[in-house]
Design an enzyme around this catalytic site. Structure first.
Site, short mmCIF file in Angstrom:
data_model
loop_
_atom_site.label_atom_id
_atom_site.label_comp_id
_atom_site.label_asym_id
_atom_site.label_seq_id
_atom_site.Cartn_x
_atom_site.Cartn_y
_atom_site.Cartn_z
N ARG A 157 56.81 -15.08 23.17
CA ARG A 157 57.26 -16.19 24.01
C ARG A 157 58.58 -16.82 23.51
O ARG A 157 59.19 -17.61 24.20
CB ARG A 157 56.17 -17.24 24.20
CG ARG A 157 55.75 -17.97 22.93
CD ARG A 157 54.63 -18.93 23.24
NE ARG A 157 55.08 -20.32 23.25
CZ ARG A 157 54.39 -21.33 23.72
NH1 ARG A 157 53.22 -21.11 24.27
NH2 ARG A 157 54.84 -22.55 23.66
N ARG A 161 68.31 -13.99 22.04
CA ARG A 161 69.49 -13.95 22.91
C ARG A 161 70.70 -13.39 22.18
O ARG A 161 70.94 -13.72 21.04
CB ARG A 161 69.86 -15.36 23.37
CG ARG A 161 68.84 -16.01 24.22
CD ARG A 161 69.49 -17.14 25.02
NE ARG A 161 68.42 -17.92 25.63
CZ ARG A 161 68.05 -19.12 25.20
NH1 ARG A 161 68.70 -19.70 24.21
NH2 ARG A 161 67.07 -19.74 25.81
N ARG A 188 42.55 -25.45 16.68
CA ARG A 188 43.40 -25.60 15.51
C ARG A 188 43.79 -27.08 15.50
O ARG A 188 44.20 -27.63 16.54
CB ARG A 188 44.62 -24.70 15.74
CG ARG A 188 45.38 -24.35 14.54
CD ARG A 188 44.87 -23.12 13.83
NE ARG A 188 45.77 -22.90 12.70
CZ ARG A 188 45.49 -23.24 11.45
NH1 ARG A 188 44.32 -23.74 11.14
NH2 ARG A 188 46.38 -23.05 10.49
N ARG A 239 56.93 -28.70 10.67
CA ARG A 239 58.19 -29.26 11.16
C ARG A 239 58.31 -30.75 10.89
O ARG A 239 57.30 -31.42 10.63
CB ARG A 239 58.40 -28.99 12.65
CG ARG A 239 57.15 -29.05 13.49
CD ARG A 239 57.44 -28.52 14.91
NE ARG A 239 56.22 -28.68 15.70
CZ ARG A 239 56.02 -28.16 16.89
NH1 ARG A 239 56.97 -27.44 17.47
NH2 ARG A 239 54.89 -28.34 17.54
N GLU A 291 54.67 -32.65 10.44
CA GLU A 291 53.52 -32.08 11.16
C GLU A 291 52.87 -30.98 10.32
O GLU A 291 53.54 -30.04 9.93
CB GLU A 291 54.03 -31.51 12.49
CG GLU A 291 52.95 -31.08 13.44
CD GLU A 291 53.54 -30.64 14.79
OE1 GLU A 291 54.44 -31.31 15.32
OE2 GLU A 291 53.09 -29.60 15.29
N TYR A 328 45.93 -23.46 26.63
CA TYR A 328 47.12 -24.11 26.12
C TYR A 328 48.14 -24.29 27.24
O TYR A 328 49.08 -23.53 27.38
CB TYR A 328 47.72 -23.37 24.91
CG TYR A 328 48.78 -24.25 24.31
CD1 TYR A 328 48.40 -25.36 23.56
CD2 TYR A 328 50.11 -24.06 24.57
CE1 TYR A 328 49.35 -26.24 23.08
CE2 TYR A 328 51.07 -24.93 24.09
CZ TYR A 328 50.68 -26.02 23.35
OH TYR A 328 51.61 -26.90 22.88
N ASP A 374 51.15 -26.12 29.19
CA ASP A 374 52.27 -27.04 29.05
C ASP A 374 52.13 -28.13 30.11
O ASP A 374 51.36 -27.97 31.07
CB ASP A 374 53.61 -26.29 29.23
CG ASP A 374 54.07 -25.65 27.92
OD1 ASP A 374 53.71 -26.16 26.84
OD2 ASP A 374 54.80 -24.64 27.98
#
Ligand code: FAD
Ligand code: UDP
Length: 366
Positions: A171, A175, A248, A279, A299, A347, A349
């Protein structure tokens, strides 16, 4: 008697309630937390919106969903461009020409990058990728894998990359352009003034009872409404009768700093295994804040225990098959609609949640 009782005031409950009220239906929302909004809720501190349940960036390619949310709140032009920190070396994400040219100072063009990755792939001698490690190396080479993927992924999922499915990494965009936008979606931004503005606008004029757990007094609540929209954990609704679904967990450590700018970016990923957090979020940068102080959140992934906040559903066959059994029970509940990331164990969004509500609302009236 209400027409609808909503269990949960996250995006699923709030959008659904808004739509039903707009159709002239009477609605009551129950929320067991002490605030509305579910995981998009922010706490305002000294003019900075602190994302209490983890950083939320709205991004979508659904034009109808984008138009929908913009009816309630204006969105700013924030573009998520996280930076990866590997033992003090900083690289742009997602993997793009900025990342590659900093990792390999001798490469300058897309063709040279492609040749470099191809050489690393050949050297690793990988055929059809069988796990995440092989998938990552064959997609992007060993250097990127070892500096930017391996440690982060093992912290995130608590397992070795050789034991994880390849699809997790697919995912992330790769580029061959100098483009640091983390998402490929057409629309992106953060609500001006924070997510609470969106939630407050959705729930305007609707009765919301906070600190109220539906499951503590289900019989009396059931008598209050003709239909129920349940957005809590599906296994909890059925009293865990078939067993518990796993999640999790996450742990957040938030700190106030007496400085204007701590890391210069909203999201910095720490990709080395030995750094215990994944992060650091510096919240003010989501809204281009200019306050003299700043708030940061570290986190950490955490083992999840029943009763704690459930963050990420665990995507394995056991949990999926248990969820399917609960979903079969749910289908028999005539009066109850199950939806959202906890009731569907998915999950989702934010835009997927809104899209799914708008589709169901149409069905309700269809
Ligand atoms: P929730 O927000 O979980 O709401 C459910 C509500 O129901 C909760 O408030 C809960 O307290 C309440 N509830 C449960 N049981 C009961 C009960 N028995 N009685 C009363 N109330 C009850 N999405 C994006 O698009 N972009 C992102 O950048 C992004 N980042 C994320 C980061 C993290 C760390 C996480 C965990 C999620 C992220 N998401 C992101 C996903 C986003 O949070 C979800 O899509 C969305 O919030 C789901 O809304 P929901 O209403 O289904 O669930
Ligand atoms: N990932 C990584 N390094 C990074 C960011 C992500 O290896 O710096 C991997 C990791 O395996 C993660 C996956 O890419 O689980 C998907 O990342 P994304 O940011 O989409 O995860 P989210 O936290 O949004 O689910």
């Amino acid at each position: 008697m209400y027409d609808y009782l909503f269990v949960g005031s996250g995006l699923f409950g709030a959008v659904f309630a808004h739509e039903m009220k707009a159709q002239g239906k009477s609605c009551l929302v129950l929320e067991r937390r002490s605030h509305a909004g579910g995981n998009v809720y922010c706490e305002e501190k000294e003019g900075i919106n602190v994302h209490r349940y983890g950083a939320h960036i709205f991004h979508t390619s659904y034009k109808d969903v984008w138009d929908y949310v913009n009816r309630f709140v204006e969105f700013n032009n924030y573009v998520n461009s996280p930076v990866a920190n590997f033992r003090g070396e900083l690289y742009n994400l997602p993997f793009n020409m900025n990342t590659f040219t900093k990792l390999w100072l001798e490469v300058h063009t897309p063709a040279e990058v492609a040749a470099k990755i191809e050489a690393e792939r050949r050297e690793a001698g990988i055929g059809e990728p069988r796990n995440l490690e092989e998938q990552a190396i064959s997609l992007i080479g060993r250097t990127v894998y070892e500096k930017l993927i391996k440690g982060y992924t093992e912290k995130q999922w608590g397992r070795a990359c050789t034991e994880l499915p390849a699809f997790i990494i697919k995912r992330l965009p790769v580029r061959y352009t100098f483009d640091n936008n983390y998402f490929n979606d057409r629309y992106q931004g953060i609500p001006v003034g924070g997510y609470n503005k969106l939630i407050d606008a959705l729930l305007e004029g609707i009765e919301v009872r906070l600190d109220t757990d539906y499951l503590n007094d289900r019989e009396s609540f059931d008598k209050l409404a003709k239909k129920i929209v349940y957005t809590g954990p599906i296994d909890e609704y059925f009293g865990y009768s078939l067993g518990r679904l796993e999640y999790r967990g996450l742990r957040f450590e938030t700190e106030r700093l007496e400085q204007e700018n701590f890391q210069g970016v909203a999201v910095m990923n720490f990709t080395a295994r030995e750094v215990p957090y994944t992060r650091i979020i510096e919240h003010k940068h989501f809204e281009f804040g200019t306050q003299p102080v700043t708030y940061i959140t570290r986190e950490y992934l955490a083992d999840w225990q029943p009763g704690e906040e459930a963050y990420y559903p665990v995507n394995n066959d056991e949990n999926q098959s248990l969820y399917q059994q609960y979903a079969a029970l749910a289908a028999k509940e005539q009066k109850v609609i199950f939806g959202g990331r906890l009731a569907e164990y998915k999950y989702y969004d934010m835009d997927d949640v809104i899209k799914s509500v708008l589709e169901r609302v149409e069905k309700e009236w269809g």
